[in-house]
Design an enzyme around this catalytic site. Structure first.
Site, PDB file in Angstrom:
ATOM      1  N   LYS A 172       0.892  -1.175   0.000  1.00  0.00           N
ATOM      2  CA  LYS A 172       0.000   0.000   0.000  1.00  0.00           C
ATOM      3  C   LYS A 172       0.924   1.217   0.000  1.00  0.00           C
ATOM      4  O   LYS A 172       1.443   1.625   1.028  1.00  0.00           O
ATOM      5  CB  LYS A 172      -0.891  -0.025   1.254  1.00  0.00           C
ATOM      6  N   CYS A 186      13.679   9.911   8.260  1.00  0.00           N
ATOM      7  CA  CYS A 186      13.538   9.517   9.667  1.00  0.00           C
ATOM      8  C   CYS A 186      14.884   9.423  10.355  1.00  0.00           C
ATOM      9  O   CYS A 186      14.957   9.302  11.566  1.00  0.00           O
ATOM     10  CB  CYS A 186      12.819   8.182   9.766  1.00  0.00           C
ATOM     11  N   GLU A 213       8.756  16.083  16.237  1.00  0.00           N
ATOM     12  CA  GLU A 213       9.297  15.778  14.907  1.00  0.00           C
ATOM     13  C   GLU A 213       8.759  16.832  13.935  1.00  0.00           C
ATOM     14  O   GLU A 213       7.547  16.958  13.764  1.00  0.00           O
ATOM     15  CB  GLU A 213       8.863  14.381  14.446  1.00  0.00           C
TER      16      GLU A 213
HETATM   17  P1  NAD Z   1       1.923   8.713   7.684  1.00  0.00           P
HETATM   18  O1  NAD Z   1       1.858   8.011   8.986  1.00  0.00           O
HETATM   19  O2  NAD Z   1       1.060   9.906   7.472  1.00  0.00           O
HETATM   20  O3  NAD Z   1       1.539   7.698   6.483  1.00  0.00           O
HETATM   21  C1  NAD Z   1       2.221   6.478   6.311  1.00  0.00           C
HETATM   22  C2  NAD Z   1       1.276   5.490   5.617  1.00  0.00           C
HETATM   23  O4  NAD Z   1       0.170   5.212   6.466  1.00  0.00           O
HETATM   24  C3  NAD Z   1       0.690   6.006   4.322  1.00  0.00           C
HETATM   25  O5  NAD Z   1       0.654   4.945   3.401  1.00  0.00           O
HETATM   26  C4  NAD Z   1      -0.721   6.457   4.718  1.00  0.00           C
HETATM   27  O6  NAD Z   1      -1.659   6.303   3.668  1.00  0.00           O
HETATM   28  C5  NAD Z   1      -1.067   5.543   5.867  1.00  0.00           C
HETATM   29  N1  NAD Z   1      -1.872   6.173   6.927  1.00  0.00           N
HETATM   30  C6  NAD Z   1      -1.886   7.482   7.293  1.00  0.00           C
HETATM   31  N2  NAD Z   1      -2.704   7.656   8.348  1.00  0.00           N
HETATM   32  C7  NAD Z   1      -3.216   6.444   8.671  1.00  0.00           C
HETATM   33  C8  NAD Z   1      -4.127   5.976   9.670  1.00  0.00           C
HETATM   34  N3  NAD Z   1      -4.684   6.790  10.544  1.00  0.00           N
HETATM   35  N4  NAD Z   1      -4.414   4.648   9.691  1.00  0.00           N
HETATM   36  C9  NAD Z   1      -3.857   3.807   8.804  1.00  0.00           C
HETATM   37  N5  NAD Z   1      -2.990   4.201   7.838  1.00  0.00           N
HETATM   38  C10 NAD Z   1      -2.669   5.497   7.768  1.00  0.00           C
HETATM   39  O7  NAD Z   1       3.464   9.063   7.428  1.00  0.00           O
HETATM   40  P2  NAD Z   1       4.080   9.942   6.254  1.00  0.00           P
HETATM   41  O8  NAD Z   1       3.762  11.378   6.500  1.00  0.00           O
HETATM   42  O9  NAD Z   1       3.758   9.358   4.923  1.00  0.00           O
HETATM   43  O10 NAD Z   1       5.652   9.698   6.489  1.00  0.00           O
HETATM   44  C11 NAD Z   1       6.433  10.472   7.346  1.00  0.00           C
HETATM   45  C12 NAD Z   1       6.640   9.769   8.664  1.00  0.00           C
HETATM   46  O11 NAD Z   1       7.236   8.494   8.459  1.00  0.00           O
HETATM   47  C13 NAD Z   1       7.596  10.508   9.595  1.00  0.00           C
HETATM   48  O12 NAD Z   1       7.101  10.468  10.905  1.00  0.00           O
HETATM   49  C14 NAD Z   1       8.879   9.707   9.489  1.00  0.00           C
HETATM   50  O13 NAD Z   1       9.747   9.805  10.604  1.00  0.00           O
HETATM   51  C15 NAD Z   1       8.334   8.332   9.352  1.00  0.00           C
HETATM   52  N6  NAD Z   1       9.310   7.418   8.784  1.00  0.00           N
HETATM   53  C16 NAD Z   1       9.896   6.549   9.640  1.00  0.00           C
HETATM   54  C17 NAD Z   1      10.859   5.683   9.181  1.00  0.00           C
HETATM   55  C18 NAD Z   1      11.535   4.748  10.128  1.00  0.00           C
HETATM   56  O14 NAD Z   1      12.287   3.915   9.663  1.00  0.00           O
HETATM   57  N7  NAD Z   1      11.306   4.819  11.421  1.00  0.00           N
HETATM   58  C19 NAD Z   1      11.213   5.702   7.825  1.00  0.00           C
HETATM   59  C20 NAD Z   1      10.581   6.588   6.970  1.00  0.00           C
HETATM   60  C21 NAD Z   1       9.625   7.458   7.473  1.00  0.00           C
END
Ligand code: NAD
Length: 489
Positions: free
Chosen positions: A171, A279, A380
């Site tokens: 997804k 991240c 963050e």
């Molecule tokens: P996000 O949480 O908004 O979205 C991530 C995924 O989850 C997307 O595919 C989105 O469609 C889905 N999603 C969003 N809200 C949801 C919900 N309530 N229920 C179920 N699914 C949901 O994150 P983002 O803005 O796309 O990415 C940035 C974040 O990702 C930052 O916090 C970053 O630190 C983190 N990140 C972490 C790592 C790691 O290895 N720890 C790596 C990359 C990014």
């Protein structure tokens, strides 16, 4: 304008239903629409993946990786097209996009070594009685990924999941669906059987349907900590295997003996790379005492970055208006709380040429805080911002790092082995650097933080990924017992 559809059973599968626009951060323009999957479409993908599982899991691991060898070569062949899509939909520079593709392909290379790594154990535990364990796949597994690495983060899981015999549903982030849409052409060209790799697009509802489906067995998630926590609870209740990586607030510490030129270049690269949307990016710099020379070098090097999406000294826009506004809010709040803005990224918002592009630009920002409570030091921000705080001593610096709820990365800049060891033994983060601002473990080492940066078990790549995507099956066998044997000898 293109509509990004699901990819199921090696076919793009358009269906009528809701769509949402995809924007290019460089221009603000709508570049495509992405389909939101309904329950029927999710069910269809899971059923197709489930059907494919039997034959796929019955192949040998040596056979399964042959497809990945072809895929790996196709990624190299098409890296420019893929990188252009990343630049278009994510906003990062072409150089960053190419580096992301190379790093993603490195996890494919790790998966190619699984025939050597996945060996089980066998032992004659009593005379004539053998115990053996083998790693078996789970079935249909799901990966939910964020926007910030449209190619690399899906590659953290896809190669290991399928090499170990699972079938896979991705997804993608609805903000950047184009790159993986194109990647599916390469999956098809590599000859993967139908149903082994699938894409289901959508947002929250799609994710929940995928997690709840009784035939999905393991879920990986990468995104914000709040969602990671929610999904880990949801999957735990369903007794599904889950690893959910969350957000981060990475602390770098500069000792007075650090190499200023190296540390300043490294720190700037860490907090501005991919416009701070990593991240593993630096977000807090704690100096041991006052270090004006280091701060001047950081400001000078960050100031030299130019808005753009090509070239080594370019920095791209952030993903959307909401993200840009959030970054600006943190700068404003810090200023109001008495922080000194040593370099102000808000100037890019007033630059007429940049405004004319329609893109979501905000420049590198360096903030020197006076107040330890400033929100920018704790939350963050996910943008090109570094928050600096001058500490009295090592104890104060480590106390600040340890108090932060996340646990992805931490780094110490020093020329002293003793100081390096003092910090590396005390950092609370899972991935630690010495003179390296983005201490991402390279394959075969596993990637994964701790605390609120990771919910669930194992790490997501390397050996951690192999363990996550398999379970150990234990077999005890007896054919003929030697006459003189009893059960304990
Ligand atoms: P996000 O949480 O908004 O979205 C991530 C995924 O989850 C997307 O595919 C989105 O469609 C889905 N999603 C969003 N809200 C949801 C919900 N309530 N229920 C179920 N699914 C949901 O994150 P983002 O803005 O796309 O990415 C940035 C974040 O990702 C930052 O916090 C970053 O630190 C983190 N990140 C972490 C790592 C790691 O290895 N720890 C790596 C990359 C990014």
């Amino acid at each position: 304008m293109a509509t990004i559809t699901n990819f199921i059973n090696n076919e793009y599968t358009p269906v009528a239903g809701d769509k949402i626009p995809v924007h290019s951060p460089g221009s603000g323009k709508t570049i495509a629409h992405v389909q939101l999957s309904t329950q029927d479409q999710v069910n269809d993908a899971v059923e197709k993946a489930h059907t494919a599982f039997l034959a796929w899991s019955n192949r040998t691991v040596k056979d399964r990786v042959q497809y990945l060898i072809r895929f790996h070569q196709l990624v190299i062949k098409h890296k420019d097209e893929l990188a252009d899509l990343i630049v278009l939909e994510h906003g990062k520079t072409k150089e960053e996009a190419l580096a992301e593709i190379a790093k993603g392909n490195e996890t494919v290379e790790f998966a190619l070594s699984l025939p050597q790594l996945i060996l089980g154990h066998s032992l004659e535990v009593s005379r004539g009685v053998y115990c053996q364990d083998v790693r078996r796949p789970h079935g249909v597994v799901v990966s939910i990924v964020p926007f910030n690495f449209p190619f690399m983060v899906p590659m953290w899981t896809l190669p290991i999941a399928i090499a170990t015999g699972n079938t896979f549903i991705l997804k993608p982030s609805e903000k950047v669906p184009l790159t993986m849409n194109k990647t599916m052409e390469l999956i098809k060209e590599a000859g993967f059987p139908e149903g082994v790799v699938n894409i289901v697009n959508g947002t929250v509802n799609t994710v929940q349907l995928l997690c709840d489906h009784p035939k999905t067995k393991a879920i990986t998630f990468v995104g914000t900590s709040h969602v990671a926590e929610l999904l880990s609870h949801r999957c735990r209740l369903l007794n599904k295997r889950i690893i959910a990586l969350g957000g981060a607030k990475n602390h770098l510490i500069a000792s007075k003996d650090c190499n200023i030129d190296m540390a300043s270049s490294d720190i700037v690269a860490s907090f501005t790379g991919c416009s701070g949307q990593r991240c593993m990016a630096a977000s807090v710099l704690l100096t041991l005492g006052k270090q004006p020379e280091l701060l001047d070098a950081i400001v000078a090097k960050a100031k030299a970055l130019q808005p753009g999406q090509a070239g080594k000294s370019a920095m791209g826009p952030v993903i959307d208006i909401a993200s840009r506004d959030k970054i600006v809010r943190y700068i404003e709040e810090s200023e109001k709380a008495g922080a000194q803005i040593l370099l102000d990224g808000r100037t890019w918002l007033k630059d007429e040429k940049l405004v004319a592009t329609g893109g979501f630009w905000v420049g590198p920002t360096v903030i020197l805080h006076k107040n330890k409570q400033d929100k920018a030091l704790h939350d963050e921000i996910f943008g090109p911002v570094i928050s600096i705080y001058e500490c009295e001593n090592q104890e104060e610096a480590i106390a600040i790092e340890n108090a932060n709820p996340y646990g992805n990365a931490a780094c110490i800049y020093t020329n002293s082995g003793a100081i390096a060891e003092w910090f590396t033994k005390r950092f609370s983060a899972g991935m630690i650097g010495v003179n390296i601002g983005v201490p991402v473990p390279r394959e075969p080492f596993s990637f994964g933080g701790i605390n609120r940066s990771k919910f669930g078990d194992f790490d997501i790549t390397g050996h951690g990924g192999m363990e996550f995507f398999t379970s150990l099956r234990k077999t005890t066998t007896k054919w003929v017992i030697p006459k003189e044997a009893n059960w304990m000898n």
